[in-house]
Design a protein around this motif. Structure first.
Motif, mmCIF file in Angstrom:
data_model
loop_
_atom_site.group_PDB
_atom_site.id
_atom_site.type_symbol
_atom_site.label_atom_id
_atom_site.label_comp_id
_atom_site.label_asym_id
_atom_site.label_seq_id
_atom_site.Cartn_x
_atom_site.Cartn_y
_atom_site.Cartn_z
ATOM 1 N N THR A 10 0.488 -1.363 0.150
ATOM 2 C CA THR A 10 0.081 0.002 -0.236
ATOM 3 C C THR A 10 0.431 1.501 0.029
ATOM 4 O O THR A 10 0.313 2.234 -0.659
ATOM 5 N N LYS A 11 2.251 1.417 0.251
ATOM 6 C CA LYS A 11 2.883 2.315 0.263
ATOM 7 C C LYS A 11 4.127 1.952 -0.104
ATOM 8 O O LYS A 11 5.058 1.012 0.870
ATOM 9 N N CYS A 12 5.276 2.160 -0.762
ATOM 10 C CA CYS A 12 6.062 2.018 -1.015
ATOM 11 C C CYS A 12 7.154 3.139 -1.639
ATOM 12 O O CYS A 12 6.698 4.026 -1.944
ATOM 13 N N ILE A 13 8.605 3.165 -1.057
ATOM 14 C CA ILE A 13 9.370 4.353 -1.332
ATOM 15 C C ILE A 13 10.532 3.219 -1.669
ATOM 16 O O ILE A 13 11.348 2.623 -1.143
ATOM 17 N N LEU A 14 11.198 4.446 -2.165
ATOM 18 C CA LEU A 14 13.100 4.005 -2.312
ATOM 19 C C LEU A 14 13.762 5.382 -2.198
ATOM 20 O O LEU A 14 14.129 6.363 -2.260
ATOM 21 N N HIS A 15 14.757 4.725 -1.494
ATOM 22 C CA HIS A 15 15.957 5.946 -1.729
ATOM 23 C C HIS A 15 16.994 5.344 -1.496
ATOM 24 O O HIS A 15 17.721 4.314 -1.706
ATOM 25 N N LYS A 16 18.260 5.729 -1.583
ATOM 26 C CA LYS A 16 20.065 5.370 -1.447
ATOM 27 C C LYS A 16 20.396 5.633 -0.456
ATOM 28 O O LYS A 16 20.007 6.562 -0.240
ATOM 29 N N VAL A 17 21.532 4.821 0.368
ATOM 30 C CA VAL A 17 21.816 4.764 1.588
ATOM 31 C C VAL A 17 23.602 4.543 1.172
ATOM 32 O O VAL A 17 23.782 3.751 -0.048
ATOM 33 N N ALA A 18 24.515 5.875 1.110
ATOM 34 C CA ALA A 18 25.695 5.495 1.831
ATOM 35 C C ALA A 18 26.418 4.887 2.299
ATOM 36 O O ALA A 18 26.209 4.007 3.311
ATOM 37 N N ASN A 19 28.063 4.884 2.746
ATOM 38 C CA ASN A 19 29.061 4.325 3.006
ATOM 39 C C ASN A 19 29.591 5.494 3.940
ATOM 40 O O ASN A 19 30.067 6.358 3.530
ATOM 41 N N LYS A 20 29.415 5.510 5.215
ATOM 42 C CA LYS A 20 29.783 6.765 5.764
ATOM 43 C C LYS A 20 30.783 6.407 6.466
ATOM 44 O O LYS A 20 32.114 7.435 6.385
ATOM 45 N N TYR A 21 31.888 5.208 5.950
ATOM 46 C CA TYR A 21 33.314 4.953 6.856
ATOM 47 C C TYR A 21 33.580 5.899 5.371
ATOM 48 O O TYR A 21 34.751 6.170 4.591
ATOM 49 N N ASN A 22 33.069 6.188 4.429
ATOM 50 C CA ASN A 22 33.532 6.697 2.490
ATOM 51 C C ASN A 22 33.370 8.187 2.388
ATOM 52 O O ASN A 22 33.118 8.884 1.466
ATOM 53 N N GLY A 24 30.325 9.427 2.453
ATOM 54 C CA GLY A 24 28.776 8.983 1.431
ATOM 55 C C GLY A 24 27.313 10.077 2.505
ATOM 56 O O GLY A 24 28.034 10.322 2.918
ATOM 57 N N HIS A 25 26.861 10.596 1.083
ATOM 58 C CA HIS A 25 25.662 11.147 2.104
ATOM 59 C C HIS A 25 24.928 10.364 0.786
ATOM 60 O O HIS A 25 24.502 10.193 0.016
ATOM 61 N N ASN A 26 23.472 9.759 1.568
ATOM 62 C CA ASN A 26 22.635 9.183 1.783
ATOM 63 C C ASN A 26 21.445 10.397 0.769
ATOM 64 O O ASN A 26 21.582 11.362 0.721
ATOM 65 N N VAL A 27 20.681 9.616 -0.371
ATOM 66 C CA VAL A 27 20.021 10.460 -1.536
ATOM 67 C C VAL A 27 18.508 9.795 -1.053
ATOM 68 O O VAL A 27 18.249 8.426 -0.942
ATOM 69 N N PHE A 28 17.514 10.834 -0.948
ATOM 70 C CA PHE A 28 15.938 10.824 -0.493
ATOM 71 C C PHE A 28 15.036 10.632 -1.079
ATOM 72 O O PHE A 28 15.245 11.550 -2.005
ATOM 73 N N SER A 29 14.551 9.543 -1.349
ATOM 74 C CA SER A 29 12.843 10.641 -2.435
ATOM 75 C C SER A 29 11.788 10.923 -1.061
ATOM 76 O O SER A 29 12.218 10.999 0.083
ATOM 77 N N GLU A 30 11.119 11.836 -1.705
ATOM 78 C CA GLU A 30 9.439 12.748 -0.808
ATOM 79 C C GLU A 30 8.923 12.314 -1.295
ATOM 80 O O GLU A 30 7.605 12.223 -0.832
ATOM 81 N N SER A 83 0.870 8.011 8.183
ATOM 82 C CA SER A 83 0.430 9.434 7.539
ATOM 83 C C SER A 83 2.258 9.291 7.654
ATOM 84 O O SER A 83 3.434 10.682 7.251
ATOM 85 N N THR A 84 2.854 8.624 8.447
ATOM 86 C CA THR A 84 4.743 8.982 9.230
ATOM 87 C C THR A 84 5.295 8.070 8.068
ATOM 88 O O THR A 84 6.544 8.269 8.835
ATOM 89 N N PHE A 85 4.646 7.686 7.231
ATOM 90 C CA PHE A 85 5.792 6.029 6.489
ATOM 91 C C PHE A 85 7.188 7.375 6.024
ATOM 92 O O PHE A 85 8.151 6.687 5.894
ATOM 93 N N VAL A 86 6.612 7.890 5.281
ATOM 94 C CA VAL A 86 8.039 8.417 4.238
ATOM 95 C C VAL A 86 8.557 9.662 5.151
ATOM 96 O O VAL A 86 9.961 8.833 5.630
ATOM 97 N N GLU A 87 8.445 10.043 6.456
ATOM 98 C CA GLU A 87 9.666 10.522 7.860
ATOM 99 C C GLU A 87 10.650 9.181 8.860
ATOM 100 O O GLU A 87 11.772 9.142 8.793
ATOM 101 N N TYR A 88 9.121 7.970 8.281
ATOM 102 C CA TYR A 88 10.084 7.347 9.189
ATOM 103 C C TYR A 88 10.981 6.121 8.381
ATOM 104 O O TYR A 88 12.243 5.306 8.698
ATOM 105 N N SER A 89 10.565 6.864 6.418
ATOM 106 C CA SER A 89 11.405 5.745 6.307
ATOM 107 C C SER A 89 12.850 5.619 5.561
ATOM 108 O O SER A 89 13.668 5.466 5.821
ATOM 109 N N LYS A 90 12.999 7.672 6.122
ATOM 110 C CA LYS A 90 14.103 8.403 6.124
ATOM 111 C C LYS A 90 14.986 7.487 7.694
ATOM 112 O O LYS A 90 16.620 7.871 7.227
ATOM 113 N N ASN A 91 14.677 7.470 8.595
ATOM 114 C CA ASN A 91 15.151 7.703 9.844
ATOM 115 C C ASN A 91 15.347 5.656 9.579
ATOM 116 O O ASN A 91 16.633 5.698 9.691
ATOM 117 N N ILE A 92 14.607 5.482 9.135
ATOM 118 C CA ILE A 92 15.821 3.912 8.829
ATOM 119 C C ILE A 92 16.963 3.636 8.155
ATOM 120 O O ILE A 92 18.038 2.990 8.763
#
Length: 350
Positions: A10-22, A24-30, A83-92
């Motif tokens: 019923t809800k699906c979002i895609l983000h990109k996770v980086a590597n903290k060791y290198n 990098g920076h995460n990229v988030f969908s809205e 309704s908090t799905f997008v917000e907490y998906s970024k936290n994950i």
């Protein structure tokens, strides 16, 4: 473990996770992914199917209080208010990023989904799914060029065959806590996904008891029997272990030792290693438990009973035939050639 017949994303979002060791920076969908029917059907099977045949489940843990477990908290908030799905998906994703403390942790796409209609133990519930895609596959994309001719270009995309890492956090619990299912097909760092990111442990049931005991026997065979007594005895022990589990509905630790080991010193070695294994892996090996045939079948395929020789010859012992090695395989030493040898008895080649 679960049934997916009525499952719906019923809800699906895609983000990109980086590597903290290198650094990098995460990229988030809205915005949520908007599927057409074809892509939805493919995505639904891709995300849910890997969990259908799982026999073991996990429960969240934390060194102080399980309520402080990050993923547990994020999923709980989503269950409370979708309704908090997008917000907490970024936290994950941010929490996953914080666990990338080495160069070998791979960057990738992270899909977070809210799935309804998951059937677990005959009860319909919903789940928060977290899926990490670490590897892309090459494929040819055809296109029409400026000369009105078809050409191809190599592109990269997500394979629909299997997910690299994924979990389903079910909105259901038992006396041990929230039920979590997990798969890891790229377990180059077993601590990263299960221990550091999810911080989960196996449920205290007959599935985990069976797995822990078989893991104990496998490690004992590798670290004690093989170096002390050779690969043939290692194969004999593993075959006897499997035979005991097949012949008994429940395992009794003392009966197992009497059945598998003939000499008292071997029993003592096993007892000492059991204590070492429990301390090293922070697990408790039960002295009595019911056998999980599903886990036995899965773990049996991981047992290595092949004898590889430096003369480019290998002898594979059948883990389901506990008496074959002792009856039809002899080990000796040839004084003339100054070499060890194996003598194999058989009636005909297959």
């Amino acid at each position: 473990m679960i049934k997916k017949t009525k499952a719906e994303i019923t809800k699906c979002i895609l983000h990109k996770v980086a590597n903290k060791y290198n650094s990098g920076h995460n990229v988030f969908s809205e915005d949520l992914i908007r599927f057409d029917q074809e892509s939805y059907d493919l995505m639904r099977s891709f995300l849910v199917k890997p969990f259908v045949n799982l026999s073991q489940s996990y429960r969240f843990s934390h060194h102080a209080d399980v309520r402080l477990n990050e993923v547990n908290n994020y999923a709980t908030e989503i269950f409370k208010d979708e309704s908090t799905f997008v917000e907490y998906s970024k936290n994950i994703v941010n929490h996953l990023y914080e666990q990338s403390n080495s160069a070998q942790i791979k960057t990738g796409d992270v899909i977070v989904a809210f799935i309804e209609g998951i059937e677990y133990n005959d009860v319909l519930t919903e789940a928060v799914g977290v899926f990490k895609i670490e590897n892309k596959v090459d494929f040819f994309q055809s296109y029409l060029d400026d000369n009105e001719s078809f050409d191809v270009v190599v592109q990269q995309g997500i394979s629909t065959k299997k997910i690299d890492k994924g979990c389903l956090i079910l909105n259901t619990s038992d006396v041990e806590g929230t039920v979590v299912l997990s798969v890891d097909n790229n377990n180059y760092d077993a601590q990263y996904w299960i221990k550091n990111f999810l911080s989960v442990k196996f449920a205290d049931d007959y599935n985990s008891h069976t797995q822990n005991y078989l893991e104990l026997c496998k490690e004992f065979s590798e670290e004690v029997i093989k170096p002390e007594f050779g690969k043939q005895e290692q194969g004999n022990f593993l075959a006897s272990t499997v035979d005991y589990f097949k012949e008994h509905e429940a395992v009794d630790y003392h009966d197992f030792k009497d059945d598998v080991f003939e000499e008292e010193k071997h029993k003592e070695l096993f007892e000492d290693y059991k204590k070492h294994f429990e301390t090293l892996n922070d697990v408790l090996i039960r002295n009595n438990f019911d056998v999980s045939n599903v886990v036995l079948k899965k773990e049996k395929s991981k047992l290595k009973t092949e004898i590889k020789l430096d003369t480019n010859i290998s002898i594979k012992l059948d883990v389901d035939a506990p008496d074959a090695s002792s009856e039809y395989l002899e080990r000796g030493y040839d004084e003339e050639k100054k070499m060890k040898y194996y003598k194999v008895y058989f009636n005909e080649e297959k």
